[in-house]
Design a protein around this motif. Structure first.
Motif, PDB file in Angstrom:
ATOM      1  N   ILE A   3       0.840  -1.202   0.000  1.00 27.12           N
ATOM      2  CA  ILE A   3       0.000   0.000   0.000  1.00 27.12           C
ATOM      3  C   ILE A   3       0.871   1.247   0.000  1.00 27.12           C
ATOM      4  CG2 ILE A   3      -1.684   1.306   1.356  1.00 27.12           C
ATOM      5  CD1 ILE A   3      -2.826  -1.510   2.177  1.00 27.12           C
ATOM      6  N   ARG A   4       1.955   1.207   0.745  1.00 28.07           N
ATOM      7  CA  ARG A   4       2.872   2.361   0.767  1.00 28.07           C
ATOM      8  C   ARG A   4       3.459   2.607  -0.623  1.00 28.07           C
ATOM      9  NH1 ARG A   4       4.386   6.711   4.086  1.00 28.07           N
ATOM     10  NH2 ARG A   4       6.031   7.652   2.881  1.00 28.07           N
ATOM     11  N   GLN A   5       3.772   1.528  -1.347  1.00 24.32           N
ATOM     12  CA  GLN A   5       4.291   1.689  -2.707  1.00 24.32           C
ATOM     13  C   GLN A   5       3.228   2.296  -3.611  1.00 24.32           C
ATOM     14  OE1 GLN A   5       7.575   1.075  -3.869  1.00 24.32           O
ATOM     15  NE2 GLN A   5       6.671   2.396  -5.441  1.00 24.32           N
ATOM     16  N   LEU A   6       1.991   1.847  -3.469  1.00 24.75           N
ATOM     17  CA  LEU A   6       0.887   2.421  -4.247  1.00 24.75           C
ATOM     18  C   LEU A   6       0.789   3.920  -3.987  1.00 24.75           C
ATOM     19  CD1 LEU A   6      -1.785   2.212  -5.953  1.00 24.75           C
ATOM     20  CD2 LEU A   6      -2.944   1.843  -3.747  1.00 24.75           C
ATOM     21  N   VAL A   7       0.817   4.308  -2.728  1.00 30.02           N
ATOM     22  CA  VAL A   7       0.694   5.719  -2.357  1.00 30.02           C
ATOM     23  C   VAL A   7       1.879   6.519  -2.880  1.00 30.02           C
ATOM     24  CG1 VAL A   7       0.643   7.312  -0.385  1.00 30.02           C
ATOM     25  CG2 VAL A   7      -0.822   5.268  -0.397  1.00 30.02           C
TER      26      VAL A   7
ATOM     27  N   THR B 123      -1.672   6.200   3.245  1.00 27.95           N
ATOM     28  CA  THR B 123      -1.228   4.820   3.461  1.00 27.95           C
ATOM     29  C   THR B 123      -1.967   4.203   4.631  1.00 27.95           C
ATOM     30  OG1 THR B 123       0.985   5.289   2.583  1.00 27.95           O
ATOM     31  CG2 THR B 123       0.765   3.347   3.989  1.00 27.95           C
ATOM     32  N   ARG B 124      -2.006   4.914   5.737  1.00 30.19           N
ATOM     33  CA  ARG B 124      -2.680   4.395   6.935  1.00 30.19           C
ATOM     34  C   ARG B 124      -4.177   4.211   6.701  1.00 30.19           C
ATOM     35  NH1 ARG B 124      -0.040   4.668  11.779  1.00 30.19           N
ATOM     36  NH2 ARG B 124       2.138   5.282  11.627  1.00 30.19           N
ATOM     37  N   PHE B 125      -4.799   5.171   6.020  1.00 32.90           N
ATOM     38  CA  PHE B 125      -6.218   5.050   5.732  1.00 32.90           C
ATOM     39  C   PHE B 125      -6.487   3.809   4.883  1.00 32.90           C
ATOM     40  CE2 PHE B 125      -9.758   5.575   2.855  1.00 32.90           C
ATOM     41  CZ  PHE B 125     -10.799   5.681   3.763  1.00 32.90           C
ATOM     42  N   LEU B 126      -5.735   3.655   3.796  1.00 31.95           N
ATOM     43  CA  LEU B 126      -5.970   2.527   2.899  1.00 31.95           C
ATOM     44  C   LEU B 126      -5.726   1.186   3.582  1.00 31.95           C
ATOM     45  CD1 LEU B 126      -4.560   3.883  -0.479  1.00 31.95           C
ATOM     46  CD2 LEU B 126      -6.970   3.520   0.147  1.00 31.95           C
ATOM     47  N   CYS B 127      -4.777   1.126   4.497  1.00 30.29           N
ATOM     48  CA  CYS B 127      -4.557  -0.131   5.233  1.00 30.29           C
ATOM     49  C   CYS B 127      -5.848  -0.579   5.916  1.00 30.29           C
ATOM     50  CB  CYS B 127      -3.441   0.029   6.266  1.00 30.29           C
ATOM     51  SG  CYS B 127      -1.780   0.003   5.575  1.00 30.29           S
ATOM     52  N   GLY B 128      -6.469   0.299   6.671  1.00 29.45           N
ATOM     53  CA  GLY B 128      -7.703  -0.044   7.365  1.00 29.45           C
ATOM     54  C   GLY B 128      -8.871  -0.234   6.420  1.00 29.45           C
TER      55      GLY B 128
ATOM     56  N   ARG C  75      -6.074  -0.829  11.498  1.00 31.10           N
ATOM     57  CA  ARG C  75      -6.673   0.510  11.428  1.00 31.10           C
ATOM     58  C   ARG C  75      -5.648   1.550  11.889  1.00 31.10           C
ATOM     59  NH1 ARG C  75     -12.607   0.463  13.493  1.00 31.10           N
ATOM     60  NH2 ARG C  75     -12.606   2.268  12.152  1.00 31.10           N
ATOM     61  N   LEU C  76      -4.616   1.687  11.091  1.00 28.09           N
ATOM     62  CA  LEU C  76      -3.488   2.540  11.448  1.00 28.09           C
ATOM     63  C   LEU C  76      -3.842   4.025  11.443  1.00 28.09           C
ATOM     64  CD1 LEU C  76      -0.736   0.657   9.412  1.00 28.09           C
ATOM     65  CD2 LEU C  76      -1.315   0.410  11.845  1.00 28.09           C
TER      66      LEU C  76
ATOM     67  N   PRO D 210      -4.652  -8.837 -11.849  1.00 27.87           N
ATOM     68  CA  PRO D 210      -5.530  -7.927 -12.596  1.00 27.87           C
ATOM     69  C   PRO D 210      -6.947  -7.813 -11.996  1.00 27.87           C
ATOM     70  CG  PRO D 210      -4.322  -9.306 -14.119  1.00 27.87           C
ATOM     71  CD  PRO D 210      -4.018  -9.819 -12.736  1.00 27.87           C
ATOM     72  N   GLU D 211      -7.474  -8.899 -11.472  1.00 19.99           N
ATOM     73  CA  GLU D 211      -8.810  -8.833 -10.861  1.00 19.99           C
ATOM     74  C   GLU D 211      -8.809  -7.909  -9.639  1.00 19.99           C
ATOM     75  OE1 GLU D 211     -10.585 -12.615  -9.986  1.00 19.99           O
ATOM     76  OE2 GLU D 211     -10.255 -13.333 -12.036  1.00 19.99           O
ATOM     77  N   PHE D 212      -7.738  -7.951  -8.857  1.00 23.39           N
ATOM     78  CA  PHE D 212      -7.666  -7.076  -7.696  1.00 23.39           C
ATOM     79  C   PHE D 212      -7.525  -5.628  -8.126  1.00 23.39           C
ATOM     80  CE2 PHE D 212      -5.218  -4.836  -4.355  1.00 23.39           C
ATOM     81  CZ  PHE D 212      -6.245  -4.767  -3.425  1.00 23.39           C
ATOM     82  N   LYS D 213      -6.736  -5.377  -9.151  1.00 20.13           N
ATOM     83  CA  LYS D 213      -6.580  -4.012  -9.651  1.00 20.13           C
ATOM     84  C   LYS D 213      -7.931  -3.437 -10.063  1.00 20.13           C
ATOM     85  CE  LYS D 213      -1.845  -4.395 -11.370  1.00 20.13           C
ATOM     86  NZ  LYS D 213      -0.977  -4.211 -12.542  1.00 20.13           N
ATOM     87  N   GLU D 214      -8.710  -4.220 -10.811  1.00 20.14           N
ATOM     88  CA  GLU D 214     -10.042  -3.780 -11.233  1.00 20.14           C
ATOM     89  C   GLU D 214     -10.936  -3.535 -10.029  1.00 20.14           C
ATOM     90  OE1 GLU D 214     -12.521  -5.921 -14.125  1.00 20.14           O
ATOM     91  OE2 GLU D 214     -10.640  -6.386 -15.147  1.00 20.14           O
ATOM     92  N   TYR D 215     -10.929  -4.473  -9.108  1.00 16.98           N
ATOM     93  CA  TYR D 215     -11.751  -4.366  -7.902  1.00 16.98           C
ATOM     94  C   TYR D 215     -11.405  -3.092  -7.129  1.00 16.98           C
ATOM     95  CZ  TYR D 215     -13.171  -5.107  -3.080  1.00 16.98           C
ATOM     96  OH  TYR D 215     -13.698  -4.935  -1.827  1.00 16.98           O
ATOM     97  N   LEU D 216     -10.116  -2.853  -6.915  1.00 16.66           N
ATOM     98  CA  LEU D 216      -9.695  -1.715  -6.109  1.00 16.66           C
ATOM     99  C   LEU D 216     -10.114  -0.394  -6.746  1.00 16.66           C
ATOM    100  CD1 LEU D 216      -8.305  -0.545  -3.666  1.00 16.66           C
ATOM    101  CD2 LEU D 216      -6.119  -0.780  -4.874  1.00 16.66           C
ATOM    102  N   LEU D 217      -9.900  -0.250  -8.036  1.00 16.04           N
ATOM    103  CA  LEU D 217     -10.280   1.006  -8.685  1.00 16.04           C
ATOM    104  C   LEU D 217     -11.793   1.202  -8.619  1.00 16.04           C
ATOM    105  CD1 LEU D 217      -9.135   3.476 -10.026  1.00 16.04           C
ATOM    106  CD2 LEU D 217      -9.316   2.298 -12.217  1.00 16.04           C
ATOM    107  N   ARG D 218     -12.547   0.142  -8.795  1.00 21.72           N
ATOM    108  CA  ARG D 218     -14.008   0.232  -8.699  1.00 21.72           C
ATOM    109  C   ARG D 218     -14.427   0.654  -7.286  1.00 21.72           C
ATOM    110  NH1 ARG D 218     -14.782  -4.471 -10.678  1.00 21.72           N
ATOM    111  NH2 ARG D 218     -15.100  -5.586  -8.734  1.00 21.72           N
TER     112      ARG D 218
END
Length: 145
Positions: A25-29, A61-66, A72-73, A115-123
């Protein structure tokens, strides 16, 4: 992998794990804010942030983790948050939402995720992004009662 063995994103910590935990998640952010810094379409949303993105990176990063079912950082460090209320100080409409989602889509695309997770997350990210726009619109519209 049959359907019973597929990860069920959005349940327990499946999404958090699919994202690679805190480090993923930190890398994504990090990628998200790098894209925001360099994408001309994101100039307006970048201007809504401080020059130093250290705290913004930590908070997201902390928000997305929880939000993804992990620890729930954000709550531990910053307390409760209402996404629409937090963003109320900025004029956020469809163009800002679309720029934010565009940066996030590019950041997600950079990740080594399924790829399924990428689609899910953006949705899923579209839901709070739309709520921020709706809340901003409600604040701008005069009371009709």
């Amino acid at each position: 992998m049959n359907d019973s063995n597929k990860p069920r994103y959005g349940q327990e910590d499946a999404s958090f794990q699919a994202a690679g935990g805190y480090d993923g998640i930190r890398q994504l952010v990090d990628d998200f804010y790098q894209i925001m810094d360099s994408l001309p379409d994101a100039t307006d949303i970048r201007a809504m942030h401080r020059e130093d993105l250290t705290e913004a990176r930590d908070k997201l990063t902390r928000f997305l983790c929880g939000w993804l079912g992990g620890p729930r950082l954000f709550l531990e460090r910053y307390g409760q948050i209402s996404i629409p209320s937090f963003h109320a100080r900025w004029p956020i409409g469809e163009p800002e939402r679309d720029a934010w989602l565009g940066c996030m889509a590019q950041a997600i695309d950079r990740q080594p995720w399924h790829p399924e997770f990428k689609e899910y997350l953006l949705r899923q990210l579209r839901v709070p992004a739309d709520r921020v726009v709706q809340a901003a619109r409600a604040r701008r519209e005069p009371d009709t009662q």
